[in-house]
Design a protein around this motif. Structure first.
Motif, PDB file in Angstrom:
ATOM      1  N   UNK A 245       0.839  -1.204   0.000  1.00 47.87           N
ATOM      2  CA  UNK A 245       0.000   0.000   0.000  1.00 47.87           C
ATOM      3  C   UNK A 245       0.871   1.251   0.000  1.00 47.87           C
ATOM      4  N   UNK A 246       1.943   1.246   0.787  1.00 53.39           N
ATOM      5  CA  UNK A 246       2.837   2.406   0.842  1.00 53.39           C
ATOM      6  C   UNK A 246       3.521   2.635  -0.506  1.00 53.39           C
ATOM      7  N   UNK A 247       4.018   1.575  -1.110  1.00 53.37           N
ATOM      8  CA  UNK A 247       4.705   1.703  -2.402  1.00 53.37           C
ATOM      9  C   UNK A 247       3.744   2.214  -3.477  1.00 53.37           C
ATOM     10  N   UNK A 248       2.553   1.643  -3.516  1.00 55.24           N
ATOM     11  CA  UNK A 248       1.571   2.064  -4.515  1.00 55.24           C
ATOM     12  C   UNK A 248       1.106   3.501  -4.274  1.00 55.24           C
ATOM     13  N   UNK A 249       1.008   3.897  -3.003  1.00 59.68           N
ATOM     14  CA  UNK A 249       0.613   5.271  -2.686  1.00 59.68           C
ATOM     15  C   UNK A 249       1.659   6.262  -3.195  1.00 59.68           C
ATOM     16  N   UNK A 250       2.941   5.927  -3.032  1.00 57.89           N
ATOM     17  CA  UNK A 250       4.009   6.794  -3.538  1.00 57.89           C
ATOM     18  C   UNK A 250       3.946   6.884  -5.057  1.00 57.89           C
ATOM     19  N   UNK A 251       3.794   5.736  -5.718  1.00 59.26           N
ATOM     20  CA  UNK A 251       3.741   5.726  -7.185  1.00 59.26           C
ATOM     21  C   UNK A 251       2.531   6.501  -7.701  1.00 59.26           C
ATOM     22  N   UNK A 252       1.388   6.322  -7.059  1.00 59.61           N
ATOM     23  CA  UNK A 252       0.185   7.015  -7.496  1.00 59.61           C
ATOM     24  C   UNK A 252       0.312   8.523  -7.279  1.00 59.61           C
ATOM     25  N   UNK A 253       0.877   8.921  -6.149  1.00 62.83           N
ATOM     26  CA  UNK A 253       1.040  10.343  -5.878  1.00 62.83           C
ATOM     27  C   UNK A 253       1.949  10.992  -6.924  1.00 62.83           C
ATOM     28  N   UNK A 254       3.013  10.296  -7.298  1.00 67.30           N
ATOM     29  CA  UNK A 254       3.906  10.817  -8.330  1.00 67.30           C
ATOM     30  C   UNK A 254       3.201  10.880  -9.684  1.00 67.30           C
ATOM     31  N   UNK A 255       2.412   9.839  -9.988  1.00 64.25           N
ATOM     32  CA  UNK A 255       1.689   9.831 -11.257  1.00 64.25           C
ATOM     33  C   UNK A 255       0.677  10.967 -11.319  1.00 64.25           C
ATOM     34  N   UNK A 256       0.003  11.238 -10.196  1.00 68.00           N
ATOM     35  CA  UNK A 256      -0.957  12.342 -10.144  1.00 68.00           C
ATOM     36  C   UNK A 256      -0.261  13.685 -10.358  1.00 68.00           C
ATOM     37  N   UNK A 257       0.899  13.860  -9.741  1.00 65.40           N
ATOM     38  CA  UNK A 257       1.637  15.116  -9.874  1.00 65.40           C
ATOM     39  C   UNK A 257       2.080  15.352 -11.313  1.00 65.40           C
ATOM     40  N   UNK A 258       2.583  14.294 -11.953  1.00 63.87           N
ATOM     41  CA  UNK A 258       3.130  14.444 -13.305  1.00 63.87           C
ATOM     42  C   UNK A 258       2.050  14.513 -14.377  1.00 63.87           C
ATOM     43  N   UNK A 259       0.871  13.974 -14.087  1.00 62.73           N
ATOM     44  CA  UNK A 259      -0.183  13.929 -15.109  1.00 62.73           C
ATOM     45  C   UNK A 259      -1.246  15.012 -14.907  1.00 62.73           C
ATOM     46  N   UNK A 260      -1.084  15.850 -13.897  1.00 60.55           N
ATOM     47  CA  UNK A 260      -2.124  16.799 -13.533  1.00 60.55           C
ATOM     48  C   UNK A 260      -2.560  17.662 -14.716  1.00 60.55           C
ATOM     49  N   UNK A 261      -1.612  18.157 -15.511  1.00 63.74           N
ATOM     50  CA  UNK A 261      -1.918  19.080 -16.590  1.00 63.74           C
ATOM     51  C   UNK A 261      -2.261  18.389 -17.907  1.00 63.74           C
TER      52      UNK A 261
END
Length: 267
Positions: A245-261
């Motif tokens: 869960x921790x690893x996936x949360x980090x990956x998802x947070x990074x994906x959200x940041x990079x894909x926001x725009x």
């Protein structure tokens, strides 16, 4: 590190009323136009587990070794397969949720997380009652030992795990459509890289570390311990599940940041 994911979860909480409406519509869409209605939501997994019981336990009377959590093959398969089917259903439907909602997101400034969240919740409505129904059915074998209630936190943590996987895959599928085909193959093969079809004790010892590459290995072992033996799952199960869960949360947070725009444009 988790700022983007924290903000997204905050939006989902504020829009929880809309999320409930979307979830109900998701379930309704699955049975739209059918005479059986909601019966078709639960009938396929019920028939699957019934077939395991009839074929392996009643007809052939197959048995596992002494190191397995239970001697009956069908009884063993039902626990792991139900949990695996719930995960696959949430992951596959969630992966395509943003692609399906593309036109809606173009017209309305809604949080993209609403759509994978609704599919995961809808899958939970289908499969969580089936997992809970196993508690009274299986508890008689171990005289209702208190460890059976570990099913409740396991279901909650599996829901979190499924949401993280579904949302991450939905973003990746929006960026690259090939992800849908690749993940479909991996999910088909993933059941063999887990303790669903066989106990861990039957897997070659020097290759057992491969099982932990599957995020569902820990929940499945936990369900087997709780339902088949009435024992609270060991610390390795909880640690592995929380680590995923921790690893996936980090990956998802990074994906959200990079894909926001770019996310809506990808759709």
């Amino acid at each position: 590190m988790f700022n983007a994911l924290r903000a997204e979860c905050g939006q989902l909480w504020r829009l929880r009323g809309l999320l409930r409406v979307l979830m109900r519509r998701e379930i309704g869409a699955r049975v739209a136009g059918s005479a059986g209605g909601l019966l078709w939501v639960w009938l396929p997994p019920l028939l699957t587990v019934a077939a395991y019981f009839l074929v392996f336990d009643v007809v052939f009377g197959m048995r596992l070794g002494a190191q397995a959590p239970t001697g009956r093959v069908g009884t063993y398969l039902i626990v792991g397969m139900l949990a695996w089917m719930a995960f696959v259903d949430a992951a596959q439907r969630g992966m395509g949720s943003l692609l399906e909602a593309g036109s809606l997101l173009h017209k309305n400034p809604l949080p993209p997380g609403l759509f994978p969240a609704r599919t995961v919740l809808a899958s939970g409505v289908v499969f969580a009652p089936l997992m809970l129904a196993l508690v009274p059915l299986y508890a008689g074998a171990h005289h209702f030992r208190p460890g059976v209630w570990a099913v409740l936190p396991l279901l909650a943590l599996q829901g979190v795990l499924s949401f993280l996987v579904a949302y991450l895959l939905a973003i990746l599928a929006a960026a690259l459509r090939d992800v849908v085909q690749v993940v479909g193959v991996l999910l088909s093969l993933g059941v063999f890289l887990s303790p669903v079809l066989f106990p861990v004790s039957l897997f070659p010892e020097h290759w057992r570390w491969l099982l932990w590459l599957n995020p569902m290995t820990a929940p499945i072992l936990g369900y087997q311990s709780a339902l088949l033996q009435g024992a609270w799952p060991g610390w390795t199960v909880w640690l592995a599940l929380l680590a995923w869960i921790a690893v996936l949360a980090v990956l998802l947070s990074q994906a959200l940041t990079r894909s926001r725009d770019q996310l809506v444009d990808w759709l």
